[in-house]
Design a protein around this motif. Sequence first.
Motif, PDB file in Angstrom:
ATOM      1  N   LYS A 124       0.859  -1.168  -0.175  1.00 12.33           N
ATOM      2  CA  LYS A 124      -0.020  -0.033   0.110  1.00 12.33           C
ATOM      3  C   LYS A 124       1.075   1.320  -0.046  1.00 12.33           C
ATOM      4  CE  LYS A 124      -2.812   2.095   3.290  1.00 12.33           C
ATOM      5  NZ  LYS A 124      -3.264   2.073   4.514  1.00 12.33           N
ATOM      6  N   LEU A 125       2.044   1.405   0.769  1.00 14.27           N
ATOM      7  CA  LEU A 125       2.874   2.247   0.853  1.00 14.27           C
ATOM      8  C   LEU A 125       3.679   2.589  -0.510  1.00 14.27           C
ATOM      9  CD1 LEU A 125       3.528   2.175   4.667  1.00 14.27           C
ATOM     10  CD2 LEU A 125       2.021   3.922   3.514  1.00 14.27           C
ATOM     11  N   GLY A 126       3.810   1.699  -0.860  1.00 11.94           N
ATOM     12  CA  GLY A 126       4.796   1.457  -2.266  1.00 11.94           C
ATOM     13  C   GLY A 126       6.252   1.181  -1.687  1.00 11.94           C
ATOM     14  N   ILE A 127       6.539   0.603  -0.662  1.00 17.17           N
ATOM     15  CA  ILE A 127       7.895   0.293  -0.071  1.00 17.17           C
ATOM     16  C   ILE A 127       8.111  -1.138  -0.062  1.00 17.17           C
ATOM     17  CG2 ILE A 127       7.721   2.601   1.132  1.00 17.17           C
ATOM     18  CD1 ILE A 127       7.312   0.808   3.649  1.00 17.17           C
ATOM     19  N   THR A 128       7.363  -2.022  -0.718  1.00 19.34           N
ATOM     20  CA  THR A 128       7.988  -3.423  -0.902  1.00 19.34           C
ATOM     21  C   THR A 128       9.180  -3.201  -1.721  1.00 19.34           C
ATOM     22  OG1 THR A 128       5.733  -4.138  -0.883  1.00 19.34           O
ATOM     23  CG2 THR A 128       7.245  -5.681  -1.781  1.00 19.34           C
ATOM     24  N   PRO A 129      10.364  -3.843  -1.257  1.00 19.81           N
ATOM     25  CA  PRO A 129      11.630  -3.981  -1.909  1.00 19.81           C
ATOM     26  C   PRO A 129      11.457  -4.639  -3.316  1.00 19.81           C
ATOM     27  CG  PRO A 129      11.865  -5.057   0.184  1.00 19.81           C
ATOM     28  CD  PRO A 129      10.292  -4.472   0.241  1.00 19.81           C
ATOM     29  N   ARG A 130      12.031  -4.349  -4.266  1.00 20.98           N
ATOM     30  CA  ARG A 130      12.048  -5.183  -5.557  1.00 20.98           C
ATOM     31  C   ARG A 130      13.139  -6.043  -5.743  1.00 20.98           C
ATOM     32  NH1 ARG A 130      11.054   0.719  -8.292  1.00 20.98           N
ATOM     33  NH2 ARG A 130      12.425   0.944  -6.546  1.00 20.98           N
ATOM     34  N   ALA A 131      14.216  -5.312  -5.354  1.00 24.05           N
ATOM     35  CA  ALA A 131      15.601  -6.459  -5.580  1.00 24.05           C
ATOM     36  C   ALA A 131      16.561  -5.435  -4.889  1.00 24.05           C
ATOM     37  CB  ALA A 131      16.182  -6.648  -6.867  1.00 24.05           C
ATOM     38  N   ILE A 132      17.374  -5.821  -3.974  1.00 26.89           N
ATOM     39  CA  ILE A 132      18.212  -5.169  -3.065  1.00 26.89           C
ATOM     40  C   ILE A 132      19.156  -4.298  -3.983  1.00 26.89           C
ATOM     41  CG2 ILE A 132      20.131  -7.036  -2.592  1.00 26.89           C
ATOM     42  CD1 ILE A 132      19.194  -3.924  -0.267  1.00 26.89           C
ATOM     43  N   ASP A 133      19.866  -4.646  -4.842  1.00 28.96           N
ATOM     44  CA  ASP A 133      20.780  -3.874  -5.773  1.00 28.96           C
ATOM     45  C   ASP A 133      19.941  -2.673  -6.333  1.00 28.96           C
ATOM     46  OD1 ASP A 133      22.635  -5.528  -5.086  1.00 28.96           O
ATOM     47  OD2 ASP A 133      22.944  -6.361  -7.080  1.00 28.96           O
ATOM     48  N   ARG A 134      18.674  -2.882  -6.918  1.00 29.04           N
ATOM     49  CA  ARG A 134      17.763  -1.844  -7.597  1.00 29.04           C
ATOM     50  C   ARG A 134      17.483  -0.946  -6.618  1.00 29.04           C
ATOM     51  NH1 ARG A 134      12.183  -2.566 -10.579  1.00 29.04           N
ATOM     52  NH2 ARG A 134      11.632  -0.417 -10.718  1.00 29.04           N
ATOM     53  N   GLU A 135      17.101  -1.193  -5.293  1.00 25.82           N
ATOM     54  CA  GLU A 135      17.019  -0.034  -4.303  1.00 25.82           C
ATOM     55  C   GLU A 135      18.103   0.710  -3.927  1.00 25.82           C
ATOM     56  OE1 GLU A 135      13.929  -0.064  -4.313  1.00 25.82           O
ATOM     57  OE2 GLU A 135      13.109  -1.990  -4.505  1.00 25.82           O
ATOM     58  N   ILE A 136      19.080   0.181  -3.841  1.00 26.81           N
ATOM     59  CA  ILE A 136      20.448   0.738  -3.553  1.00 26.81           C
ATOM     60  C   ILE A 136      20.789   1.832  -4.628  1.00 26.81           C
ATOM     61  CG2 ILE A 136      22.849   0.523  -3.161  1.00 26.81           C
ATOM     62  CD1 ILE A 136      22.221  -2.054  -1.415  1.00 26.81           C
ATOM     63  N   THR A 137      20.646   1.325  -6.003  1.00 24.50           N
ATOM     64  CA  THR A 137      20.988   1.924  -6.954  1.00 24.50           C
ATOM     65  C   THR A 137      20.139   3.236  -7.209  1.00 24.50           C
ATOM     66  OG1 THR A 137      21.865   0.107  -8.186  1.00 24.50           O
ATOM     67  CG2 THR A 137      21.392   2.016  -9.616  1.00 24.50           C
ATOM     68  N   GLU A 138      18.751   2.948  -6.796  1.00 22.72           N
ATOM     69  CA  GLU A 138      17.744   3.838  -6.844  1.00 22.72           C
ATOM     70  C   GLU A 138      18.014   4.849  -5.758  1.00 22.72           C
ATOM     71  OE1 GLU A 138      13.780   3.048  -7.962  1.00 22.72           O
ATOM     72  OE2 GLU A 138      13.154   4.704  -6.691  1.00 22.72           O
ATOM     73  N   ALA A 139      18.543   4.588  -4.737  1.00 23.72           N
ATOM     74  CA  ALA A 139      18.892   5.403  -3.596  1.00 23.72           C
ATOM     75  C   ALA A 139      19.832   6.460  -3.938  1.00 23.72           C
ATOM     76  CB  ALA A 139      19.228   4.699  -2.483  1.00 23.72           C
ATOM     77  N   LEU A 140      20.885   6.077  -4.505  1.00 24.27           N
ATOM     78  CA  LEU A 140      22.040   6.809  -4.982  1.00 24.27           C
ATOM     79  C   LEU A 140      21.509   7.812  -6.070  1.00 24.27           C
ATOM     80  CD1 LEU A 140      25.083   4.347  -5.045  1.00 24.27           C
ATOM     81  CD2 LEU A 140      24.330   5.957  -3.387  1.00 24.27           C
ATOM     82  N   HIS A 141      20.796   7.334  -7.036  1.00 26.56           N
ATOM     83  CA  HIS A 141      20.176   8.214  -8.118  1.00 26.56           C
ATOM     84  C   HIS A 141      19.196   9.323  -7.291  1.00 26.56           C
ATOM     85  CE1 HIS A 141      17.240   8.360 -11.738  1.00 26.56           C
ATOM     86  NE2 HIS A 141      17.752   9.613 -11.424  1.00 26.56           N
ATOM     87  N   ARG A 142      18.216   9.051  -6.359  1.00 25.22           N
ATOM     88  CA  ARG A 142      17.441   9.787  -5.782  1.00 25.22           C
ATOM     89  C   ARG A 142      18.024  10.953  -5.066  1.00 25.22           C
ATOM     90  NH1 ARG A 142      12.066   7.925  -3.624  1.00 25.22           N
ATOM     91  NH2 ARG A 142      11.261   6.052  -4.893  1.00 25.22           N
ATOM     92  N   THR A 143      19.226  10.611  -4.192  1.00 24.13           N
ATOM     93  CA  THR A 143      20.229  11.542  -3.619  1.00 24.13           C
ATOM     94  C   THR A 143      20.994  12.561  -4.197  1.00 24.13           C
ATOM     95  OG1 THR A 143      21.572   9.737  -3.136  1.00 24.13           O
ATOM     96  CG2 THR A 143      19.615  10.267  -1.391  1.00 24.13           C
ATOM     97  N   GLY A 144      21.052  12.115  -5.661  1.00 28.24           N
ATOM     98  CA  GLY A 144      22.026  13.139  -6.434  1.00 28.24           C
ATOM     99  C   GLY A 144      21.255  14.505  -6.731  1.00 28.24           C
ATOM    100  N   MET A 145      22.142  15.432  -7.111  1.00 26.14           N
ATOM    101  CA  MET A 145      21.640  16.784  -7.265  1.00 26.14           C
ATOM    102  C   MET A 145      20.697  16.754  -8.362  1.00 26.14           C
ATOM    103  SD  MET A 145      21.757  19.403  -9.505  1.00 26.14           S
ATOM    104  CE  MET A 145      21.616  21.207  -9.408  1.00 26.14           C
ATOM    105  N   GLY A 146      19.530  17.535  -7.929  1.00 25.37           N
ATOM    106  CA  GLY A 146      18.259  17.610  -9.100  1.00 25.37           C
ATOM    107  C   GLY A 146      17.350  16.644  -8.928  1.00 25.37           C
ATOM    108  N   ALA A 147      17.637  15.433  -8.098  1.00 25.68           N
ATOM    109  CA  ALA A 147      16.545  14.597  -8.267  1.00 25.68           C
ATOM    110  C   ALA A 147      15.567  14.704  -7.046  1.00 25.68           C
ATOM    111  CB  ALA A 147      17.188  12.990  -8.124  1.00 25.68           C
ATOM    112  N   ASP A 148      15.434  13.522  -6.198  1.00 27.83           N
ATOM    113  CA  ASP A 148      14.275  13.589  -5.153  1.00 27.83           C
ATOM    114  C   ASP A 148      14.258  14.644  -4.048  1.00 27.83           C
ATOM    115  OD1 ASP A 148      12.101  12.964  -3.796  1.00 27.83           O
ATOM    116  OD2 ASP A 148      12.543  10.840  -3.431  1.00 27.83           O
ATOM    117  N   GLN A 149      13.320  15.635  -4.084  1.00 31.58           N
ATOM    118  CA  GLN A 149      13.574  16.937  -3.112  1.00 31.58           C
ATOM    119  C   GLN A 149      12.375  16.888  -2.340  1.00 31.58           C
ATOM    120  OE1 GLN A 149      15.477  19.973  -5.614  1.00 31.58           O
ATOM    121  NE2 GLN A 149      15.348  18.212  -6.901  1.00 31.58           N
ATOM    122  N   ASP A 150      11.932  15.774  -1.960  1.00 32.23           N
ATOM    123  CA  ASP A 150      10.548  15.910  -0.712  1.00 32.23           C
ATOM    124  C   ASP A 150      11.133  14.718   0.145  1.00 32.23           C
ATOM    125  OD1 ASP A 150       8.640  14.932   0.536  1.00 32.23           O
ATOM    126  OD2 ASP A 150       7.186  14.694  -1.181  1.00 32.23           O
TER     127      ASP A 150
END
Length: 597
Positions: A124-150
């Motif tokens: 429901k919250l959209g936080i079911t992990p898909r694959a660990i490497d994917r989540e880690i990669t996405e975490a680095l992407h989201r935290t770079g300049m100009g990505a997730d700001q919420d």
Amino acid sequence: MTRTYEGADKASLGLLKIVKERGIETLFDRYQAQQPQCGYGKLALCCRHCNLGPCNVDPTGVGPKRGVCGADANTIAARHFLRMVAAGAAAHSDHGRAVAELLIATARGEAPGYKETRQKLWEKLGITPRAIDREITEALHRTGMGADQDYKNLIRHASRTALGDGWGGAMIATELQDILFGTPKPIRGKANLGVLKEDEVNILVHGHEPQISEMVVIASQDPALLKSAESVGAKGITIAGICCTANELLMRHGIPMAGHMKMQELAIATGAVDAMVVDVQCIMQGVAEMAKCFHTKLITTSAKARIEGVEHLEISDETALEKAKKIVWMAIENYPKRDKNKINIPKGEMAEIVVGFSHETIKYMLGGKFRASYRPLNDNIMNGRIRGVAGIVGCTSPAIWPDQQPYVQLVKELIANNVLVVQTGCAAAECARGGLMIPEYKDYAGETLREVCEAVGIPPVLHAGACVDNSRILIACSEMVKEGGLGHDISDLPVAGACFEWMHEKALAIGQYFVASGVYTVFGISSPVSGAPDVQKLLCEGLEHELGGMWAFEPDIKKMGRLMMDHIEKKREALGINKERERKLYDMEERRKLEII
Ligand code: SF4
Ligand code: MSK
């Protein structure tokens, strides 16, 4: 930090005095030299994620309120938090991958899956992990300049990444290690620096992945090598562990535990360590400098963790035993080079322990071979003999001088209040050294917890493994829910988790996967998001509404214990098990109905 050399941890304090007199630096000196630590960094308000920075945000509101890109304090702090969780998750999960590769090379195995109501919530919250490497990669992407700001969105992904660790990477590591090296069962052992022997070749294994240390243990029993040890005047070969490798070897083989993270340099300072073999995680570069002051041979073994200037003997799955024998041989060769004047093994500093309480073992001890179950635990929680369960886990830090032993204080207080304690990691090592992990310690527990410990034959403080093994606690929580009577979800259970001296990013990943699994989790020393009040509020209040679990940050150990016990009582109250049950007296009509059922 005031430094006294008197206190409970005599082994560490005695050695600290000696190294100070000799002018040898330790992590405590380096910690002191860093004071005052960067205020922006402490508050998580500095960012260097792009070359527009580094940027600082002024918490007083007088100076800059935003980085060059416009990121505010909440975004910057939440990004740091997510990156730390991702790094911690990466450490556990890469560990899991290494074990899986070894398993594939030797056999086929499967890890169990666990289903419960909680998975629906994650969906429901959209936080079911898909694959660990994917989540880690996405975490680095989201935290770079100009990505997730919420910041709320960033913390949501921290949950997803952490869950991928706790229920994925770390759990795989634990399960596969159990398949390869054996599921821990209760075993006696010894802990503290006194396990080193003046007249034997001493080899310390340090790090996290048991693949290498297991081989060193086997190699140390090789008759030819034992003979070689004799030929250089040693009576035998002693293997002892540091950090989580110590936990791994101790709980499977009873190999003595020399100490935890902040003792790694002090172990070398005994002057009696002929070789220290390290693999990955929590290995300080400072050990290389310390080794130079003594005869100790420091050997790195993993391609992922080399130290400049240190001898590297890379160990692969195929060559592990052969290389391990070489390491043992190097230690034997080094034994005659000891300087007798520099030997200071803290004599008598050694505690007896009983460890190895995997969740399978706990289940077996509670219910026996044919009725292995968590029923007796749930029943004793429901009838109030056990108020609840606390997981006291995680790191040790030089922010705490060894005249204090906060983990020991906390655990003593919890068991005195009839809370059963489960431990992992360096916190477990600290309490093991403190002598808390023997069945006889039940006498220090509250009356009703003591009765249960006596009946079942367990200590009130259960050692469940290394920091990667917190997944065992997650499984135990699931089993308690499945057993029934304590609610329908982990967040209903009267349980709480704590890590006082947290240090590594892995600890944050663990904290977040416990919170996202529904557990109230308290960390000491300092909050990683203290400069961003909105993020702090989200972690410490907001997440409870979404996930049932939440964080607390409390630097006072007494208050930490109180918070945990209050939470346990709050959950008992919500379950309705604090009330005395009314005795129901049936009349004949009701009895007849019962018989029909
Ligand atoms: Fe500064 Fe933004 Fe770049 Fe961070 S991402 S260094 S806050 S400009
Ligand atoms: S070793 S991560 S200091 S528990 Fe696992 Fe200890 Fe923390 Fe390292």
